[in-house]
Write an enzyme that holds these catalytic residues in place. Structure first.
Site, PDB file in Angstrom:
ATOM      1  NE  ARG A   1      -0.005  -5.656  -7.470  1.00 58.85           N
ATOM      2  CZ  ARG A   1      -0.385  -5.076  -8.615  1.00 58.85           C
ATOM      3  NH1 ARG A   1       0.189  -3.956  -9.009  1.00 58.85           N
ATOM      4  NH2 ARG A   1      -1.333  -5.628  -9.360  1.00 58.85           N
TER       5      ARG A   1
ATOM      6  CD  GLU B   1      -2.100   0.093  -3.271  1.00 57.02           C
ATOM      7  OE1 GLU B   1      -3.104  -0.179  -3.976  1.00 57.02           O
ATOM      8  OE2 GLU B   1      -0.962   0.201  -3.736  1.00 57.02           O
TER       9      GLU B   1
ATOM     10  CG  HIS C   1      -2.596   1.359  -7.346  1.00 59.37           C
ATOM     11  ND1 HIS C   1      -2.457   0.234  -6.579  1.00 59.37           N
ATOM     12  CD2 HIS C   1      -2.358   0.949  -8.620  1.00 59.37           C
ATOM     13  CE1 HIS C   1      -2.171  -0.814  -7.332  1.00 59.37           C
ATOM     14  NE2 HIS C   1      -2.105  -0.403  -8.585  1.00 59.37           N
TER      15      HIS C   1
END
Length: 321
Positions: free
Chosen positions: A237, A266, A285
């Site tokens: 993360r 994000e 991601h």
């Protein structure tokens, strides 16, 4: 009447059709078409079940759900879901524990090789017409025979350890509860405290959940403790790494390079300083995405929803609250 599943994330019509092809009988699927809490509040209002991929789900969004029985994380990490609010509202939260372990481990390996060998930099330069072999941002290094430190040693970290065996790496790992000696021997990995990993590892790969304990775990002091020839890989993360400290450390060449698939914010803002660094590989991601892992994971989520529909509990391995 069919029960409604809403995917809170935006998705393409083609991907939505792939999801619908896997639906159990008696369910229909809708999905997000815009970003932000206000839109999520609208689409979750009448849903019986909801899926969160990468979007965060706040208490405000959950309170807008009038009949939600289950919120399912598409993946493992649920740090961006207000679990306490869900529990208070009587909404079950589940995840697909271990479902993305191999895809994420493979991706971490790919990022490691790219960071060590400037693969992404060379690709970007050549696409611009620049033959950059004599102008790399730093030295390149092999992975074979190196020491790799894996911070967080659950399903993903252990899958990475198995992949690294073929490279003849020395593998150190950090985990709150160390594995027993037999499992360590089988994986070829040995428990070590984080300071030892930072000092010895040529590659530090992050696979821990984001918790108050791990927030900003890799900061300026941690970067200074690493070898100057080391690379950092983050597929955990974004908040596990202090991004401002990482930018400063990479500029100062305190470590040789880094690779990140996750970020504190994000989507990553277009003006982020992270996008200006030649010794940093960035991807949006992507680690858990693999077409051949799509159906098994989706079927598992839908099976959990079907269980709830029948009045059965979510399996213990997937239950969050």
């Amino acid at each position: 009447m069919p029960e409604t599943i809403v995917l809170l994330d935006m998705t393409s019509p083609e991907r939505a059709d792939r999801l619908r092809a896997l639906l159990p009988p008696g369910f229909v699927l809708t999905h997000g078409t815009a970003r932000g809490d206000e839109h999520m509040k609208q689409i979750i209002a009448e849903a019986d079940y909801a899926i969160s991929g990468q979007v965060g789900v706040s208490a405000d969004v959950l309170q807008a759900a009038k009949k939600l029985k289950l919120l399912h994380k598409w993946g493992v990490g649920y740090d961006n879901i207000d679990v306490a609010a869900a529990k208070e509202l009587g909404i079950t939260v589940a995840r697909t524990t271990g479902s993305n372990a191999v895809p994420v481990a493979e991706f971490a390996l790919g990022l490691t090789l790219s960071a060590l060998r400037f693969i992404a930099y060379g690709h970007a330069e050549l696409k611009q017409g620049h033959w950059a072999t004599g102008k790399l941002p730093g030295d390149t290094f092999m992975l074979s025979g190196k020491t790799v430190g894996i911070v967080g040693f659950g399903a993903i970290g252990q899958s990475l350890a198995k992949l690294l065996k073929g490279f003849g790496c020395t593998i150190l790992y950090s985990k709150r509860q160390p594995l027993d000696a037999a499992m360590e021997a089988a994986l070829g990995a040995w428990h070590a405290p984080l300071p030892e990993i930072l000092a010895q590892a040529d590659v530090v790969s992050l696979h821990c959940p984001l918790t108050p304990e791990t927030t900003n775990l890799i900061d300026a002091a941690a970067l200074r403790a690493m070898k100057k020839t080391a690379v950092l890989v983050n597929v955990a993360r974004g908040g596990v790494v202090n991004e401002a400290d990482l930018v400063a450390g990479l500029k100062a060449k305190e470590i040789a390079g880094a690779a990140m698939d996750v970020f504190s914010v994000e989507p990553l803002p277009a003006d982020s300083e992270l996008l200006t660094l030649d010794n940093l590989v960035v991807t949006p991601h992507l680690a858990a995405m693999a077409a051949d892992n799509f159906a098994p994971t989706v079927k598992r989520m839908f099976d959990n929803m079907a269980r709830v529909s029948r009045g059965e509990p979510v399996p213990e391995r997937d239950l969050v609250v």
